[in-house]
Write an enzyme that holds these catalytic residues in place. Structure first.
Site, PDB file in Angstrom:
ATOM      1  N   LYS A 199      -0.358   3.883   4.573  1.00 54.76           N
ATOM      2  CA  LYS A 199      -0.401   3.483   3.093  1.00 54.76           C
ATOM      3  C   LYS A 199       0.188   4.432   2.427  1.00 54.76           C
ATOM      4  O   LYS A 199       1.479   4.485   2.274  1.00 54.76           O
ATOM      5  CB  LYS A 199      -1.812   3.034   2.996  1.00 54.76           C
ATOM      6  CG  LYS A 199      -2.372   1.893   3.792  1.00 54.76           C
ATOM      7  CD  LYS A 199      -3.698   1.486   3.740  1.00 54.76           C
ATOM      8  CE  LYS A 199      -3.947   0.191   4.466  1.00 54.76           C
ATOM      9  NZ  LYS A 199      -5.245  -0.029   5.143  1.00 54.76           N
TER      10      LYS A 199
ATOM     11  N   SER B 128     -11.192  -0.510  -0.380  1.00 52.87           N
ATOM     12  CA  SER B 128      -9.660  -1.107  -0.297  1.00 52.87           C
ATOM     13  C   SER B 128      -9.621  -2.495  -1.250  1.00 52.87           C
ATOM     14  O   SER B 128      -8.360  -2.637  -1.407  1.00 52.87           O
ATOM     15  CB  SER B 128      -9.270  -1.387   1.065  1.00 52.87           C
ATOM     16  OG  SER B 128     -10.544  -2.562   1.568  1.00 52.87           O
TER      17      SER B 128
ATOM     18  N   HIS C  31      -7.418   4.552   1.153  1.00 52.68           N
ATOM     19  CA  HIS C  31      -7.037   4.478  -0.326  1.00 52.68           C
ATOM     20  C   HIS C  31      -7.181   5.497  -1.308  1.00 52.68           C
ATOM     21  O   HIS C  31      -6.714   5.435  -2.525  1.00 52.68           O
ATOM     22  CB  HIS C  31      -7.370   3.002  -0.801  1.00 52.68           C
ATOM     23  CG  HIS C  31      -7.239   2.022   0.143  1.00 52.68           C
ATOM     24  ND1 HIS C  31      -6.178   1.419   0.259  1.00 52.68           N
ATOM     25  CD2 HIS C  31      -8.030   1.405   1.293  1.00 52.68           C
ATOM     26  CE1 HIS C  31      -6.148   0.457   1.110  1.00 52.68           C
ATOM     27  NE2 HIS C  31      -7.256   0.590   1.787  1.00 52.68           N
TER      28      HIS C  31
ATOM     29  N   ASN D 161       0.964  -1.181   0.009  1.00 54.80           N
ATOM     30  CA  ASN D 161      -0.019  -0.084   0.056  1.00 54.80           C
ATOM     31  C   ASN D 161       0.959   1.389   0.037  1.00 54.80           C
ATOM     32  O   ASN D 161       0.301   2.351   0.335  1.00 54.80           O
ATOM     33  CB  ASN D 161      -0.987  -0.057   1.170  1.00 54.80           C
ATOM     34  CG  ASN D 161      -1.879  -1.051   1.215  1.00 54.80           C
ATOM     35  OD1 ASN D 161      -2.420  -1.655   0.216  1.00 54.80           O
ATOM     36  ND2 ASN D 161      -1.951  -1.660   2.395  1.00 54.80           N
TER      37      ASN D 161
ATOM     38  N   GLU E 295     -16.466   4.387   2.106  1.00 55.84           N
ATOM     39  CA  GLU E 295     -15.030   4.692   1.741  1.00 55.84           C
ATOM     40  C   GLU E 295     -15.071   5.466   0.486  1.00 55.84           C
ATOM     41  O   GLU E 295     -15.907   5.532  -0.348  1.00 55.84           O
ATOM     42  CB  GLU E 295     -14.201   3.296   1.530  1.00 55.84           C
ATOM     43  CG  GLU E 295     -14.160   2.468   2.900  1.00 55.84           C
ATOM     44  CD  GLU E 295     -13.431   1.019   2.645  1.00 55.84           C
ATOM     45  OE1 GLU E 295     -12.504   1.015   1.924  1.00 55.84           O
ATOM     46  OE2 GLU E 295     -13.502   0.267   3.567  1.00 55.84           O
TER      47      GLU E 295
ATOM     48  N   ASP F 175     -14.184   7.003   4.979  1.00 59.57           N
ATOM     49  CA  ASP F 175     -12.764   6.053   5.161  1.00 59.57           C
ATOM     50  C   ASP F 175     -11.914   6.535   3.806  1.00 59.57           C
ATOM     51  O   ASP F 175     -12.123   5.936   2.981  1.00 59.57           O
ATOM     52  CB  ASP F 175     -12.619   4.894   5.535  1.00 59.57           C
ATOM     53  CG  ASP F 175     -11.286   4.293   5.934  1.00 59.57           C
ATOM     54  OD1 ASP F 175     -10.314   5.038   5.540  1.00 59.57           O
ATOM     55  OD2 ASP F 175     -11.582   3.299   6.559  1.00 59.57           O
TER      56      ASP F 175
ATOM     57  N   HIS G  42     -14.504  -1.330   5.344  1.00 51.98           N
ATOM     58  CA  HIS G  42     -13.420  -2.047   6.108  1.00 51.98           C
ATOM     59  C   HIS G  42     -13.769  -2.375   7.396  1.00 51.98           C
ATOM     60  O   HIS G  42     -14.626  -1.914   8.230  1.00 51.98           O
ATOM     61  CB  HIS G  42     -12.291  -1.099   6.126  1.00 51.98           C
ATOM     62  CG  HIS G  42     -10.989  -1.722   6.708  1.00 51.98           C
ATOM     63  ND1 HIS G  42     -10.720  -1.648   8.082  1.00 51.98           N
ATOM     64  CD2 HIS G  42     -10.195  -2.374   5.772  1.00 51.98           C
ATOM     65  CE1 HIS G  42      -9.314  -2.101   8.067  1.00 51.98           C
ATOM     66  NE2 HIS G  42      -9.046  -2.591   6.892  1.00 51.98           N
TER      67      HIS G  42
HETATM   68  C1  LIG Z   1      -5.821  -0.237   6.406  1.00 48.54           C
HETATM   69  C2  LIG Z   1      -7.210   0.357   6.529  1.00 48.54           C
HETATM   70  C3  LIG Z   1      -7.568   0.808   7.690  1.00 48.54           C
HETATM   71  C4  LIG Z   1      -6.533   0.677   8.965  1.00 48.54           C
HETATM   72  O1  LIG Z   1      -5.585   1.557   8.900  1.00 48.54           O
HETATM   73  P1  LIG Z   1      -4.204   1.120   9.622  1.00 48.54           P
HETATM   74  O2  LIG Z   1      -3.491   2.366   9.743  1.00 48.54           O
HETATM   75  O3  LIG Z   1      -3.497   0.363   8.930  1.00 48.54           O
HETATM   76  O4  LIG Z   1      -4.755   0.681  11.096  1.00 48.54           O
HETATM   77  C5  LIG Z   1      -8.736   1.380   7.868  1.00 48.54           C
HETATM   78  N1  LIG Z   1      -9.643   1.480   6.807  1.00 48.54           N
HETATM   79  C6  LIG Z   1      -9.370   0.989   5.720  1.00 48.54           C
HETATM   80  C7  LIG Z   1     -10.106   1.133   4.346  1.00 48.54           C
HETATM   81  C8  LIG Z   1      -8.044   0.380   5.233  1.00 48.54           C
HETATM   82  O5  LIG Z   1      -7.843  -0.394   4.076  1.00 48.54           O
END
Ligand SMILES: *Cc1c(COP(=O)(O)O)cnc(C)c1O
Length: 362
Positions: free
Chosen positions: A218, A171, A199, A37, A167, A196, A123
């Site tokens: 990421k 993801s 990504h 990522n 999101e 969220d 997620h």
């Molecule tokens: C990876 C991810 C998270 C968590 O983030 P971390 O910093 O790895 O804990 C939250 N939401 C989505 C959509 C993710 O892909």
């Protein structure tokens, strides 16, 4: 564990040693990977690692306490103001990880008297936050605005607050949420919208939501998470988000690395353009839709098919981890292909030809 094994669902922690560029070593063999990522190639950028080293030398390896005790080092303010500016919000609040940002925020905002309506594919940590909150949880079919509208019509009136969760770029599927339409529904039904952006950072410019959450782990190549919102909301979370209050602050090195990475991402927009260019190259090769982001799924169906495809690629020196339930819904095991600005055109060509025989079988 035997049952898990027979369903093709055993997960293993395989030891991999990161190499310069998009490579890793596993059992003495070098692989070109399309599974990480680190979308902008910033994780090992010398400017980012220097910022981390400098912060560690100056402030120590760990932060020493929760941010509310003695862990709120000066580097936090700089990162939070950069994040707020970048996300076009009044304020931003940094958490220990994206997971902690999501569970802490959702559980602080709603409770048993409230309703959460989440996209079917959000997620795991958004769902964990919903469960922790005690609110009633309903799901709408993935990106299906009319299903969301129907659920709001039917249920919104029975609850005090309502929180919608989705999101920006999904993801495991790489597609975008219809955010304008969802934001309009949120407004019409007196509901909050939380998106969220784990990504989408660097790919999705404007997010019409009350709350944006994300990760520093990421695209920004560091570690940690954040929420960007109104000042009133981040103030509220500073008191009420249990994952912020009761967990040690991020190490200064992670904070400084993320700040530097965000600065580079802002001043070098060609990084993001290169990544979406790679994704589009692959999908146009396949005659698929334009992905507008770093993630392209190749859905293979069964767990065995996904594991097998991943093995075939490994034989060709390419590493793409098979993604299986519960990370994705039953029967949609897949290769999740991700691109990074650290990939070259030639490496992407190599991937496309290696995927050809696998793709033909779908
Ligand atoms: C990876 C991810 C998270 C968590 O983030 P971390 O910093 O790895 O804990 C939250 N939401 C989505 C959509 C993710 O892909």
């Amino acid at each position: 564990m035997e049952q898990v094994e027979s369903k093709g669902l055993r997960r293993e922690l395989r030891s991999v040693e990161p190499q310069p560029g998009p490579y890793l070593r596993h059992e003495d063999k070098q692989y070109l990977h399309f599974s990480g990522n680190d979308y902008f190639g910033l994780r090992a950028d010398p400017r980012v690692t220097a910022a981390a080293a400098e912060a560690a030398a100056r402030y120590g390896a760990g932060s020493g306490a929760s941010r509310l005790v003695t862990g709120n080092h000066p580097c936090y303010e700089k990162l939070e103001s950069s994040l707020a500016t970048y996300k076009q919000r009044e304020s931003a609040l940094v958490f220990g990880s994206g997971y902690l940002a999501n569970i802490g925020t959702i559980a602080a905002l709603v409770d048993e008297k409230d309703l959460i309506i989440a996209d079917k594919l959000v997620h795991a940590c958004m769902l964990d936050g919903a469960i922790l909150s005690g609110a009633e949880l309903k799901r709408f079919a993935h990106n299906d605005v009319s299903h969301l509208a129907k659920l709001l019509d039917e249920h919104r009136g029975k609850y005090r607050h309502c929180l919608l969760l989705t999101e920006s770029i999904f993801s495991m599927d790489g597609d975008r949420a219809p955010l304008l339409a969802i934001a309009a529904l949120a407004k019409a039904h007196d509901s909050w919208l939380m998106v969220d952006d784990a990504h989408g950072l660097g790919f999705v410019d404007t997010i019409p939501a009350d709350i944006v959450s994300g990760t520093l782990s990421k695209g920004l190549g560091s570690y940690g998470g954040y929420v960007a919102a109104s000042k009133a909301l981040t103030d509220y979370l500073t008191t009420h988000a249990r994952s912020l209050v009761f967990s040690t602050a991020l190490p200064p090195a992670s904070v400084a690395a993320a700040t530097e990475a965000l600065q580079i991402l802002t001043s070098e927009p060609e990084r993001s353009a290169r990544v979406s260019g790679y994704g589009n190259r692959l999908t146009s090769e396949w005659g698929g839709p334009c992905m507008e982001g770093p993630i392209v799924p190749l859905v293979l169906g069964s767990n065995a098919a996904a594991l097998e495809a991943s093995e075939r690629l490994k034989e060709k020196g390419i590493w793409i981890t098979a993604i299986r339930p519960p990370t994705v819904p039953q029967g949609t095991a897949r290769l999740r292909i991700t691109f990074s600005a650290s990939h070259t055109q030639e490496q992407v060509d190599r991937l496309i030809s290696a995927l050809q025989p696998l793709r033909a079988g779908v």
